[in-house]
Design a protein around this motif. Structure first.
Motif, PDB file in Angstrom:
ATOM      1  N   LEU A 146       0.783  -1.230   0.000  1.00  9.13           N
ATOM      2  CA  LEU A 146       0.000   0.000   0.000  1.00  9.13           C
ATOM      3  C   LEU A 146       0.820   1.288   0.000  1.00  9.13           C
ATOM      4  O   LEU A 146       0.305   2.343   0.358  1.00  9.13           O
ATOM      5  CB  LEU A 146      -0.961  -0.001   1.206  1.00  9.13           C
ATOM      6  CG  LEU A 146      -2.056  -1.075   1.164  1.00  9.13           C
ATOM      7  CD1 LEU A 146      -2.970  -0.953   2.373  1.00  9.13           C
ATOM      8  CD2 LEU A 146      -2.865  -0.979  -0.132  1.00  9.13           C
ATOM      9  N   PRO A 150       1.719   4.230  -1.933  1.00  5.86           N
ATOM     10  CA  PRO A 150       0.968   4.703  -3.107  1.00  5.86           C
ATOM     11  C   PRO A 150       1.744   4.701  -4.421  1.00  5.86           C
ATOM     12  O   PRO A 150       1.255   4.180  -5.430  1.00  5.86           O
ATOM     13  CB  PRO A 150       0.554   6.123  -2.701  1.00  5.86           C
ATOM     14  CG  PRO A 150       0.483   6.071  -1.213  1.00  5.86           C
ATOM     15  CD  PRO A 150       1.588   5.153  -0.787  1.00  5.86           C
ATOM     16  N   SER A 151       2.944   5.290  -4.451  1.00  3.57           N
ATOM     17  CA  SER A 151       3.685   5.375  -5.709  1.00  3.57           C
ATOM     18  C   SER A 151       4.109   3.989  -6.189  1.00  3.57           C
ATOM     19  O   SER A 151       4.094   3.703  -7.390  1.00  3.57           O
ATOM     20  CB  SER A 151       4.914   6.278  -5.556  1.00  3.57           C
ATOM     21  OG  SER A 151       5.794   5.780  -4.568  1.00  3.57           O
ATOM     22  N   TYR A 198       1.033   2.347  -7.632  1.00  3.30           N
ATOM     23  CA  TYR A 198       0.639   2.943  -8.909  1.00  3.30           C
ATOM     24  C   TYR A 198       1.561   2.495 -10.048  1.00  3.30           C
ATOM     25  O   TYR A 198       1.087   2.066 -11.108  1.00  3.30           O
ATOM     26  CB  TYR A 198       0.665   4.466  -8.793  1.00  3.30           C
ATOM     27  CG  TYR A 198       0.345   5.173 -10.085  1.00  3.30           C
ATOM     28  CD1 TYR A 198      -0.968   5.293 -10.528  1.00  3.30           C
ATOM     29  CD2 TYR A 198       1.357   5.717 -10.866  1.00  3.30           C
ATOM     30  CE1 TYR A 198      -1.268   5.935 -11.719  1.00  3.30           C
ATOM     31  CE2 TYR A 198       1.070   6.368 -12.058  1.00  3.30           C
ATOM     32  CZ  TYR A 198      -0.240   6.475 -12.482  1.00  3.30           C
ATOM     33  OH  TYR A 198      -0.526   7.106 -13.668  1.00  3.30           O
ATOM     34  N   ALA A 200       0.290  14.785  -4.770  1.00  5.29           N
ATOM     35  CA  ALA A 200       0.209  13.425  -4.231  1.00  5.29           C
ATOM     36  C   ALA A 200       1.586  12.898  -3.859  1.00  5.29           C
ATOM     37  O   ALA A 200       1.765  12.270  -2.811  1.00  5.29           O
ATOM     38  CB  ALA A 200      -0.454  12.503  -5.245  1.00  5.29           C
ATOM     39  N   GLU A 259       2.810  11.979  -0.109  1.00  5.49           N
ATOM     40  CA  GLU A 259       3.290  10.619   0.157  1.00  5.49           C
ATOM     41  C   GLU A 259       4.653  10.623   0.833  1.00  5.49           C
ATOM     42  O   GLU A 259       4.848   9.962   1.862  1.00  5.49           O
ATOM     43  CB  GLU A 259       3.385   9.834  -1.146  1.00  5.49           C
ATOM     44  CG  GLU A 259       3.937   8.423  -0.931  1.00  5.49           C
ATOM     45  CD  GLU A 259       4.449   7.768  -2.204  1.00  5.49           C
ATOM     46  OE1 GLU A 259       4.158   6.590  -2.408  1.00  5.49           O
ATOM     47  OE2 GLU A 259       5.153   8.450  -2.996  1.00  5.49           O
ATOM     48  N   SER A 293      10.276   4.477  -6.794  1.00  3.95           N
ATOM     49  CA  SER A 293       9.203   3.607  -6.303  1.00  3.95           C
ATOM     50  C   SER A 293       9.640   2.146  -6.279  1.00  3.95           C
ATOM     51  O   SER A 293       9.125   1.354  -5.488  1.00  3.95           O
ATOM     52  CB  SER A 293       7.952   3.770  -7.176  1.00  3.95           C
ATOM     53  OG  SER A 293       8.190   3.328  -8.505  1.00  3.95           O
TER      54      SER A 293
END
Length: 292
Positions: free
Chosen positions: A38, A40-41, A44, A204, A208, A262
Protein backbone atom coordinates in the motif's frame (compact mmCIF):
# COMPACT_ATOMS: atom_id res chain seq x y z
CA UNK A 1 -6.22 -7.37 -21.88
CA UNK A 2 -2.62 -6.11 -21.80
CA UNK A 3 -3.30 -4.08 -18.66
CA UNK A 4 -4.81 -7.10 -16.89
CA UNK A 5 -1.90 -9.33 -17.97
CA UNK A 6 0.77 -6.82 -16.85
CA UNK A 7 -0.99 -6.20 -13.55
CA UNK A 8 -1.34 -9.93 -12.88
CA UNK A 9 2.31 -10.60 -13.77
CA UNK A 10 3.60 -7.65 -11.74
CA UNK A 11 1.65 -8.83 -8.68
CA UNK A 12 4.07 -11.74 -8.24
CA UNK A 13 6.84 -9.30 -7.32
CA UNK A 14 5.18 -7.83 -4.19
CA UNK A 15 3.83 -11.26 -3.18
CA UNK A 16 7.30 -12.79 -3.37
CA UNK A 17 8.83 -9.92 -1.42
CA UNK A 18 6.13 -10.21 1.25
CA UNK A 19 6.87 -13.91 1.73
CA UNK A 20 10.57 -13.16 2.19
CA UNK A 21 9.98 -10.26 4.57
CA UNK A 22 7.41 -12.15 6.63
CA UNK A 23 9.81 -15.07 6.95
CA UNK A 24 12.72 -12.84 7.96
CA UNK A 25 10.94 -10.35 10.24
CA UNK A 26 8.72 -12.45 12.48
CA UNK A 27 5.78 -10.52 13.90
CA UNK A 28 4.34 -7.17 12.80
CA UNK A 29 2.54 -8.97 9.99
CA UNK A 30 0.00 -6.22 9.36
CA UNK A 31 2.73 -3.55 9.18
CA UNK A 32 4.67 -5.65 6.64
CA UNK A 33 1.54 -6.17 4.53
CA UNK A 34 0.75 -2.46 4.47
CA UNK A 35 4.37 -1.49 3.72
CA UNK A 36 4.54 -4.06 0.91
CA UNK A 37 1.26 -3.46 -0.90
CA UNK A 38 0.00 0.00 0.00
CA UNK A 39 2.83 2.47 -0.61
CA UNK A 40 0.97 4.70 -3.11
CA UNK A 41 3.69 5.38 -5.71
CA UNK A 42 4.85 1.75 -5.63
CA UNK A 43 1.26 0.54 -6.02
CA UNK A 44 0.64 2.94 -8.91
CA UNK A 45 3.82 2.34 -10.90
CA UNK A 46 3.92 -1.44 -10.48
CA UNK A 47 0.41 -1.79 -11.88
CA UNK A 48 -0.76 -1.20 -15.41
CA UNK A 49 1.42 -0.85 -18.51
CA UNK A 50 4.62 0.30 -16.76
CA UNK A 51 8.09 -1.23 -16.81
CA UNK A 52 8.48 -0.68 -13.07
CA UNK A 53 6.35 -3.71 -12.19
CA UNK A 54 8.40 -6.02 -14.42
CA UNK A 55 11.68 -4.59 -13.14
CA UNK A 56 10.57 -5.19 -9.57
CA UNK A 57 9.48 -8.69 -10.52
CA UNK A 58 12.99 -9.29 -11.89
CA UNK A 59 14.53 -8.13 -8.62
CA UNK A 60 12.30 -10.40 -6.56
CA UNK A 61 13.05 -13.32 -8.88
CA UNK A 62 16.65 -12.94 -7.70
CA UNK A 63 16.01 -12.03 -4.06
CA UNK A 64 13.48 -14.79 -3.31
CA UNK A 65 15.56 -17.86 -4.28
CA UNK A 66 18.78 -16.33 -2.92
CA UNK A 67 17.16 -15.67 0.45
CA UNK A 68 15.88 -19.22 0.87
CA UNK A 69 19.13 -20.67 -0.50
CA UNK A 70 21.16 -18.77 2.10
CA UNK A 71 18.73 -19.79 4.82
CA UNK A 72 18.14 -23.44 3.90
CA UNK A 73 21.46 -24.13 2.12
CA UNK A 74 19.61 -25.58 -0.85
CA UNK A 75 19.67 -24.23 -4.40
CA UNK A 76 17.49 -25.98 -6.97
CA UNK A 77 17.62 -25.85 -10.75
CA UNK A 78 14.41 -23.79 -10.78
CA UNK A 79 16.01 -21.32 -8.37
CA UNK A 80 19.02 -20.88 -10.67
CA UNK A 81 16.74 -20.30 -13.66
CA UNK A 82 14.72 -17.77 -11.65
CA UNK A 83 17.88 -15.85 -10.72
CA UNK A 84 19.11 -15.80 -14.32
CA UNK A 85 15.74 -14.72 -15.75
CA UNK A 86 15.40 -12.03 -13.07
CA UNK A 87 18.89 -10.72 -13.81
CA UNK A 88 18.21 -10.59 -17.55
CA UNK A 89 14.85 -8.88 -16.95
CA UNK A 90 16.46 -6.09 -14.92
CA UNK A 91 19.36 -5.85 -17.38
CA UNK A 92 16.99 -5.51 -20.34
CA UNK A 93 14.57 -3.00 -18.79
CA UNK A 94 16.84 -0.85 -16.57
CA UNK A 95 20.45 -1.87 -17.00
CA UNK A 96 21.93 0.85 -14.75
CA UNK A 97 20.39 -0.90 -11.71
CA UNK A 98 22.85 -3.76 -12.15
CA UNK A 99 25.69 -1.51 -10.93
CA UNK A 100 24.27 -1.01 -7.39
CA UNK A 101 22.73 -4.51 -7.36
CA UNK A 102 25.97 -6.50 -7.78
CA UNK A 103 27.86 -5.24 -4.69
CA UNK A 104 24.72 -5.54 -2.55
CA UNK A 105 24.17 -9.17 -3.61
CA UNK A 106 27.86 -10.02 -3.22
CA UNK A 107 28.09 -8.54 0.28
CA UNK A 108 24.85 -10.28 1.34
CA UNK A 109 26.08 -13.67 0.13
CA UNK A 110 29.58 -13.30 1.61
CA UNK A 111 28.34 -12.08 5.00
CA UNK A 112 25.87 -14.96 5.26
CA UNK A 113 28.07 -17.73 3.89
CA UNK A 114 31.21 -16.73 5.82
CA UNK A 115 29.22 -15.85 8.94
CA UNK A 116 31.11 -12.61 9.44
CA UNK A 117 29.84 -9.35 10.92
CA UNK A 118 27.56 -8.06 8.20
CA UNK A 119 28.38 -4.37 8.52
CA UNK A 120 32.11 -5.06 8.13
CA UNK A 121 31.55 -7.15 4.99
CA UNK A 122 29.26 -4.53 3.45
CA UNK A 123 31.70 -1.75 4.33
CA UNK A 124 34.62 -3.59 2.72
CA UNK A 125 32.73 -4.68 -0.41
CA UNK A 126 31.34 -1.20 -1.02
CA UNK A 127 34.72 0.42 -0.42
CA UNK A 128 36.20 -1.85 -3.12
CA UNK A 129 33.35 -1.13 -5.53
CA UNK A 130 33.66 2.63 -5.00
CA UNK A 131 37.36 2.40 -5.86
CA UNK A 132 36.57 0.31 -8.94
CA UNK A 133 33.83 2.79 -9.93
CA UNK A 134 36.36 5.61 -10.20
CA UNK A 135 39.36 3.60 -11.46
CA UNK A 136 37.64 1.22 -13.91
CA UNK A 137 38.52 3.52 -16.82
CA UNK A 138 42.21 2.77 -16.28
CA UNK A 139 41.49 -0.93 -16.86
CA UNK A 140 39.31 -0.45 -19.94
CA UNK A 141 37.83 2.71 -21.57
CA UNK A 142 34.34 1.19 -21.55
CA UNK A 143 34.47 0.97 -17.73
CA UNK A 144 34.43 4.76 -17.30
CA UNK A 145 31.44 4.70 -14.91
CA UNK A 146 31.64 8.38 -13.78
CA UNK A 147 31.45 9.47 -17.42
CA UNK A 148 28.38 7.27 -17.94
CA UNK A 149 26.67 8.96 -14.98
CA UNK A 150 27.51 12.38 -16.42
CA UNK A 151 26.12 11.40 -19.84
CA UNK A 152 22.85 10.30 -18.20
CA UNK A 153 22.67 13.51 -16.18
CA UNK A 154 23.14 15.65 -19.29
CA UNK A 155 20.49 13.65 -21.15
CA UNK A 156 17.91 14.33 -18.44
CA UNK A 157 18.89 18.00 -18.18
CA UNK A 158 18.40 18.39 -21.92
CA UNK A 159 14.88 16.96 -21.64
CA UNK A 160 13.67 19.83 -19.47
CA UNK A 161 10.01 19.67 -18.51
CA UNK A 162 7.70 21.33 -16.03
CA UNK A 163 9.02 19.40 -13.02
CA UNK A 164 12.72 19.80 -13.83
CA UNK A 165 14.88 21.33 -11.09
CA UNK A 166 18.31 22.93 -11.18
CA UNK A 167 21.16 20.64 -10.10
CA UNK A 168 24.92 20.99 -10.10
CA UNK A 169 26.71 19.55 -13.12
CA UNK A 170 28.95 16.62 -12.29
CA UNK A 171 32.58 16.23 -13.24
CA UNK A 172 34.29 12.80 -13.54
CA UNK A 173 36.18 13.27 -10.27
CA UNK A 174 35.79 11.97 -6.73
CA UNK A 175 35.59 15.54 -5.41
CA UNK A 176 32.70 16.44 -7.72
CA UNK A 177 30.69 13.37 -6.72
CA UNK A 178 31.32 14.05 -3.02
CA UNK A 179 30.37 17.73 -3.24
CA UNK A 180 27.12 16.83 -5.05
CA UNK A 181 26.30 13.98 -2.66
CA UNK A 182 24.02 15.97 -0.27
CA UNK A 183 21.98 17.42 -3.15
CA UNK A 184 21.71 14.02 -4.87
CA UNK A 185 20.56 12.40 -1.63
CA UNK A 186 17.89 14.99 -0.80
CA UNK A 187 16.68 15.15 -4.40
CA UNK A 188 15.95 11.44 -4.60
CA UNK A 189 14.72 10.84 -1.03
CA UNK A 190 12.68 13.81 0.22
CA UNK A 191 11.53 15.74 -2.83
CA UNK A 192 9.14 17.00 -4.07
CA UNK A 193 8.90 19.69 -1.39
CA UNK A 194 5.56 21.46 -0.89
CA UNK A 195 7.08 24.33 -2.87
CA UNK A 196 7.61 21.97 -5.82
CA UNK A 197 3.88 21.22 -6.16
CA UNK A 198 2.57 22.26 -9.56
CA UNK A 199 -0.35 19.87 -10.16
CA UNK A 200 -2.32 17.04 -8.59
CA UNK A 201 0.31 14.34 -9.18
CA UNK A 202 3.11 16.40 -7.67
CA UNK A 203 0.84 17.15 -4.69
CA UNK A 204 0.21 13.42 -4.23
CA UNK A 205 3.96 12.71 -4.42
CA UNK A 206 4.75 15.45 -1.87
CA UNK A 207 2.07 14.20 0.53
CA UNK A 208 3.29 10.62 0.16
CA UNK A 209 6.98 11.27 0.82
CA UNK A 210 6.27 13.48 3.84
CA UNK A 211 3.86 10.91 5.26
CA UNK A 212 6.44 8.14 4.77
CA UNK A 213 9.13 10.26 6.43
CA UNK A 214 6.80 10.83 9.38
CA UNK A 215 6.24 7.07 9.72
CA UNK A 216 10.00 6.46 9.52
CA UNK A 217 10.56 8.99 12.32
CA UNK A 218 7.92 7.33 14.50
CA UNK A 219 9.42 3.89 13.83
CA UNK A 220 12.88 5.05 14.87
CA UNK A 221 11.55 6.67 18.03
CA UNK A 222 9.63 3.52 18.94
CA UNK A 223 11.98 0.88 17.56
CA UNK A 224 12.46 -2.46 19.23
CA UNK A 225 15.22 -2.49 21.80
CA UNK A 226 17.16 -5.39 20.25
CA UNK A 227 17.86 -4.65 16.60
CA UNK A 228 20.68 -6.43 14.82
CA UNK A 229 21.98 -5.26 11.46
CA UNK A 230 21.76 -8.64 9.80
CA UNK A 231 22.99 -9.28 6.27
CA UNK A 232 19.58 -9.26 4.58
CA UNK A 233 18.59 -6.00 6.25
CA UNK A 234 21.85 -4.39 5.12
CA UNK A 235 21.29 -5.72 1.61
CA UNK A 236 17.92 -3.94 1.45
CA UNK A 237 19.32 -0.70 2.89
CA UNK A 238 22.56 -0.56 0.87
CA UNK A 239 20.90 -1.51 -2.41
CA UNK A 240 18.01 0.93 -1.93
CA UNK A 241 20.24 3.85 -1.00
CA UNK A 242 22.66 3.06 -3.84
CA UNK A 243 19.79 3.23 -6.34
CA UNK A 244 18.50 6.44 -4.77
CA UNK A 245 21.95 8.02 -5.04
CA UNK A 246 22.24 7.04 -8.69
CA UNK A 247 18.82 8.59 -9.31
CA UNK A 248 19.82 11.75 -7.46
CA UNK A 249 23.04 12.08 -9.45
CA UNK A 250 21.46 11.57 -12.86
CA UNK A 251 17.78 12.61 -12.81
CA UNK A 252 16.59 16.19 -12.27
CA UNK A 253 12.93 15.69 -13.27
CA UNK A 254 10.78 15.18 -10.17
CA UNK A 255 8.14 13.14 -11.95
CA UNK A 256 10.78 10.70 -13.19
CA UNK A 257 12.40 10.56 -9.73
CA UNK A 258 9.09 9.54 -8.12
CA UNK A 259 8.69 6.77 -10.71
CA UNK A 260 12.26 5.47 -10.49
CA UNK A 261 12.52 5.45 -6.69
CA UNK A 262 9.20 3.61 -6.30
CA UNK A 263 11.07 0.39 -7.19
CA UNK A 264 13.19 0.47 -4.02
CA UNK A 265 10.83 2.25 -1.60
CA UNK A 266 9.43 -1.00 -0.23
CA UNK A 267 12.90 -2.54 0.21
CA UNK A 268 13.82 0.42 2.38
CA UNK A 269 10.48 0.93 4.09
CA UNK A 270 9.62 -2.63 5.15
CA UNK A 271 12.71 -3.21 7.35
CA UNK A 272 11.99 0.04 9.17
CA UNK A 273 8.33 -0.64 9.96
CA UNK A 274 8.99 -4.34 10.66
CA UNK A 275 11.44 -3.47 13.44
CA UNK A 276 9.23 -0.87 15.12
CA UNK A 277 7.48 -1.61 18.41
CA UNK A 278 3.91 -1.19 17.22
CA UNK A 279 2.47 -2.26 20.55
CA UNK A 280 4.08 0.80 22.20
CA UNK A 281 2.89 3.02 19.36
CA UNK A 282 -0.64 1.61 19.72
CA UNK A 283 -0.65 2.17 23.48
CA UNK A 284 0.53 5.75 23.05
CA UNK A 285 -2.10 6.42 20.39
CA UNK A 286 -4.89 4.85 22.48
CA UNK A 287 -3.78 6.83 25.55
CA UNK A 288 -3.91 10.12 23.65
CA UNK A 289 -7.34 9.26 22.26
CA UNK A 290 -8.72 8.59 25.75
CA UNK A 291 -7.31 11.85 27.09
CA UNK A 292 -9.05 13.75 24.31
Amino acid sequence: VNVIFYSFLSLFGPIGLYRVMQNFYTGNRLAIILATFLVPSFLYWTSGLHKVGLIFLGLVMMIYPLYFWLKERRLTFVSVISILVGFLLVLALRNFMIIPLLPALLAWILATKLRLQAWKVFGLVYAIFVVLFFTGKYMHPRLDFPEEVIVRQEAFQNLGGGSAVEVGRLQPTVGSFLSNLPDAFTLSTIRPYPSDVRHLLSLAAAVEINFLLLIVLVCFLFRKQKIRLRAFTLFCVFFAFSVLLMIGYTVNILGAIVRYRSIVLTLLFIPIVAQADWSRIGKLFNGNMREN
